[in-house]
Design a protein around this motif. Structure first.
Motif, PDB file in Angstrom:
ATOM      1  N   LEU A 109     -20.785   4.496 -27.255  1.00 19.19           N
ATOM      2  CA  LEU A 109     -20.931   5.811 -27.872  1.00 19.19           C
ATOM      3  C   LEU A 109     -22.224   5.902 -28.683  1.00 19.19           C
ATOM      4  O   LEU A 109     -22.883   6.943 -28.699  1.00 19.19           O
ATOM      5  CB  LEU A 109     -19.726   6.098 -28.762  1.00 19.19           C
ATOM      6  N   ALA A 110     -22.585   4.798 -29.342  1.00 20.00           N
ATOM      7  CA  ALA A 110     -23.839   4.796 -30.107  1.00 20.00           C
ATOM      8  C   ALA A 110     -25.024   4.963 -29.174  1.00 20.00           C
ATOM      9  O   ALA A 110     -25.992   5.684 -29.500  1.00 20.00           O
ATOM     10  CB  ALA A 110     -23.948   3.497 -30.901  1.00 20.00           C
ATOM     11  N   LEU A 111     -24.983   4.321 -28.011  1.00 17.93           N
ATOM     12  CA  LEU A 111     -26.058   4.461 -27.043  1.00 17.93           C
ATOM     13  C   LEU A 111     -26.165   5.899 -26.551  1.00 17.93           C
ATOM     14  O   LEU A 111     -27.262   6.468 -26.471  1.00 17.93           O
ATOM     15  CB  LEU A 111     -25.818   3.527 -25.861  1.00 17.93           C
ATOM     16  N   VAL A 112     -25.020   6.503 -26.212  1.00 19.04           N
ATOM     17  CA  VAL A 112     -25.021   7.891 -25.739  1.00 19.04           C
ATOM     18  C   VAL A 112     -25.569   8.818 -26.814  1.00 19.04           C
ATOM     19  O   VAL A 112     -26.361   9.725 -26.535  1.00 19.04           O
ATOM     20  CB  VAL A 112     -23.598   8.306 -25.319  1.00 19.04           C
ATOM     21  N   GLN A 113     -25.149   8.608 -28.061  1.00 23.59           N
ATOM     22  CA  GLN A 113     -25.633   9.436 -29.169  1.00 23.59           C
ATOM     23  C   GLN A 113     -27.140   9.293 -29.352  1.00 23.59           C
ATOM     24  O   GLN A 113     -27.866  10.295 -29.484  1.00 23.59           O
ATOM     25  CB  GLN A 113     -24.907   9.038 -30.458  1.00 23.59           C
ATOM     26  N   GLN A 114     -27.622   8.068 -29.326  1.00 26.27           N
ATOM     27  CA  GLN A 114     -29.061   7.827 -29.499  1.00 26.27           C
ATOM     28  C   GLN A 114     -29.860   8.439 -28.359  1.00 26.27           C
ATOM     29  O   GLN A 114     -30.912   9.063 -28.589  1.00 26.27           O
ATOM     30  CB  GLN A 114     -29.323   6.325 -29.577  1.00 26.27           C
ATOM     31  N   HIS A 115     -29.364   8.295 -27.143  1.00 26.44           N
ATOM     32  CA  HIS A 115     -30.075   8.839 -25.993  1.00 26.44           C
ATOM     33  C   HIS A 115     -30.129  10.366 -26.068  1.00 26.44           C
ATOM     34  O   HIS A 115     -31.154  10.976 -25.744  1.00 26.44           O
ATOM     35  CB  HIS A 115     -29.391   8.399 -24.697  1.00 26.44           C
ATOM     36  N   SER A 116     -29.036  10.984 -26.501  1.00 29.87           N
ATOM     37  CA  SER A 116     -29.006  12.441 -26.622  1.00 29.87           C
ATOM     38  C   SER A 116     -30.001  12.929 -27.666  1.00 29.87           C
ATOM     39  O   SER A 116     -30.654  13.963 -27.487  1.00 29.87           O
ATOM     40  CB  SER A 116     -27.595  12.909 -26.992  1.00 29.87           C
ATOM     41  N   GLU A 117     -30.119  12.191 -28.753  1.00 24.65           N
ATOM     42  CA  GLU A 117     -31.063  12.575 -29.800  1.00 24.65           C
ATOM     43  C   GLU A 117     -32.506  12.410 -29.339  1.00 24.65           C
ATOM     44  O   GLU A 117     -33.378  13.227 -29.668  1.00 24.65           O
ATOM     45  CB  GLU A 117     -30.814  11.747 -31.055  1.00 24.65           C
ATOM     46  N   GLN A 118     -32.773  11.361 -28.559  1.00 23.10           N
ATOM     47  CA  GLN A 118     -34.132  11.106 -28.092  1.00 23.10           C
ATOM     48  C   GLN A 118     -34.536  12.018 -26.942  1.00 23.10           C
ATOM     49  O   GLN A 118     -35.723  12.253 -26.725  1.00 23.10           O
ATOM     50  CB  GLN A 118     -34.264   9.646 -27.673  1.00 23.10           C
ATOM     51  N   HIS A 119     -33.549  12.521 -26.185  1.00 21.86           N
ATOM     52  CA  HIS A 119     -33.829  13.374 -25.022  1.00 21.86           C
ATOM     53  C   HIS A 119     -32.967  14.632 -25.106  1.00 21.86           C
ATOM     54  O   HIS A 119     -31.983  14.772 -24.375  1.00 21.86           O
ATOM     55  CB  HIS A 119     -33.558  12.610 -23.725  1.00 21.86           C
ATOM     56  N   PRO A 120     -33.309  15.550 -26.004  1.00 21.99           N
ATOM     57  CA  PRO A 120     -32.479  16.744 -26.212  1.00 21.99           C
ATOM     58  C   PRO A 120     -32.387  17.648 -24.981  1.00 21.99           C
ATOM     59  O   PRO A 120     -31.493  18.486 -24.908  1.00 21.99           O
ATOM     60  CB  PRO A 120     -33.182  17.451 -27.373  1.00 21.99           C
TER      61      PRO A 120
END
Length: 303
Positions: A109-120
């Motif tokens: 979940l942390a990876l998904v959250q970080q990826h979403s923030e980096q690639h809006p």
């Protein structure tokens, strides 16, 4: 050759259950709709629908076409959506699959959250599918990335199968079980127990790995009277139907009324694979790279 419009008309007729209602939904004359179906049947040289004044039913050819038509239309709709996103300056939607034995734990979940923030510009849609079905869905373009349990029996040459990490397996037994108070158990101690998950001949994944380890100890898992290869197996253990052997991450989410027993022996582990197409677009490759960097064990691709 059947057209996109004809496939859409046929699916609408079946979903509506009648020509008249489908015609209303499609805003066309019923006679025009009937003509399209006749043209399809002439092109295929097969009847698609059997109908009278009060009843309509698909033939075997109709059922086959309906299933394929739904899949084709979904792929076309997704392609159109991706093109629309690209036109608006966004990147599109990433379809992520995970098996029930690969829960969305904190690191994922942390990876998904970080990826979403980096690639809006990228939205992520998460769904659940068995490990074997994930490989097929990625191969056929219905999904972009899969998180699956090894082993996967059916391999496709256009799909990457990359090991991410290994984790321990644990036995899950009802709280009142004779072994419930032990600190750990050898796998061999389970040879007379009833397993609520047993392998399928044509499927890999967790149950296949557990059966493989049991066979190495000289026994085949005995099947409980009620079984599931999904998350429900933990509820079956809670209900006293038998025992299960599951990954540690899955066991942590087990309901009350069960006991978790670590398995003795360093080989009682299970691996998680990342799946994606070799010709995947950049947005998918970026996510796959992030998976390996964040969760991977820095190992090479499996054969």
């Amino acid at each position: 050759m059947l057209t996109h419009r004809q496939l859409r008309y046929f699916v609408e007729i079946v979903d509506a259950g009648s020509f008249s209602l489908a015609a209303e939904r499609l805003f066309i004359a019923q006679s025009a709709l009937s003509r399209q179906v006749r043209e399809m049947e002439r092109e295929l040289q097969a009847a698609l629908l059997e109908r009278d004044t009060r009843h309509m039913e698909m033939t075997a050819a109709g059922r086959s076409l309906y299933t394929d038509a739904r899949r084709i239309l979904a792929v076309l709709e997704d392609a159109a959506a991706r093109a629309s996103h690209a036109q608006r300056g966004t990147e599109g939607t990433l379809q992520l699959l995970h098996s029930s034995s690969v829960p969305l734990n904190a690191p994922i979940l942390a990876l998904v959250q970080q990826h979403s923030e980096q690639h809006p510009g990228v939205s992520i849609e998460v769904s659940q599918a068995s490990s074997e079905h994930q490989a097929l869905d990625v191969h056929e373009g219905r999904a972009d990335v899969g998180l699956a349990r090894a082993h996967i029996l059916r391999r496709f040459g256009d799909v990457h199968y990359v090991p991410l990490y290994e984790e321990p397996l644990v036995a899950v037994v009802p709280a009142g079980h004779a072994m419930a108070g032990r600190a750990s158990v050898p796998l061999d101690a389970l040879r007379h127990e009833r397993f609520v998950a047993t392998p399928h001949l044509e499927r890999g994944g967790l149950s296949h790995r557990v059966a493989e380890l049991c066979r190495a100890q000289g026994f085949q898992p005995l099947a409980a009277s009620v079984r599931s290869r999904k998350w429900a197996q933990l509820a079956l253990v809670q209900g006293g139907f038998g025992i299960a052997v599951v990954p540690e991450s899955m066991a942590r989410l087990a309901p009350a009324g069960v006991c978790l027993l670590p398995l003795e022996g360093g080989d009682c582990t299970t691996g998680v694979l990342a799946l994606w197409r070799r010709d995947a677009p950049a947005l998918v490759q970026r996510f796959a790279d992030a998976l390996q960097a964040s969760l991977g064990a820095k190992v090479g691709e499996s054969s």
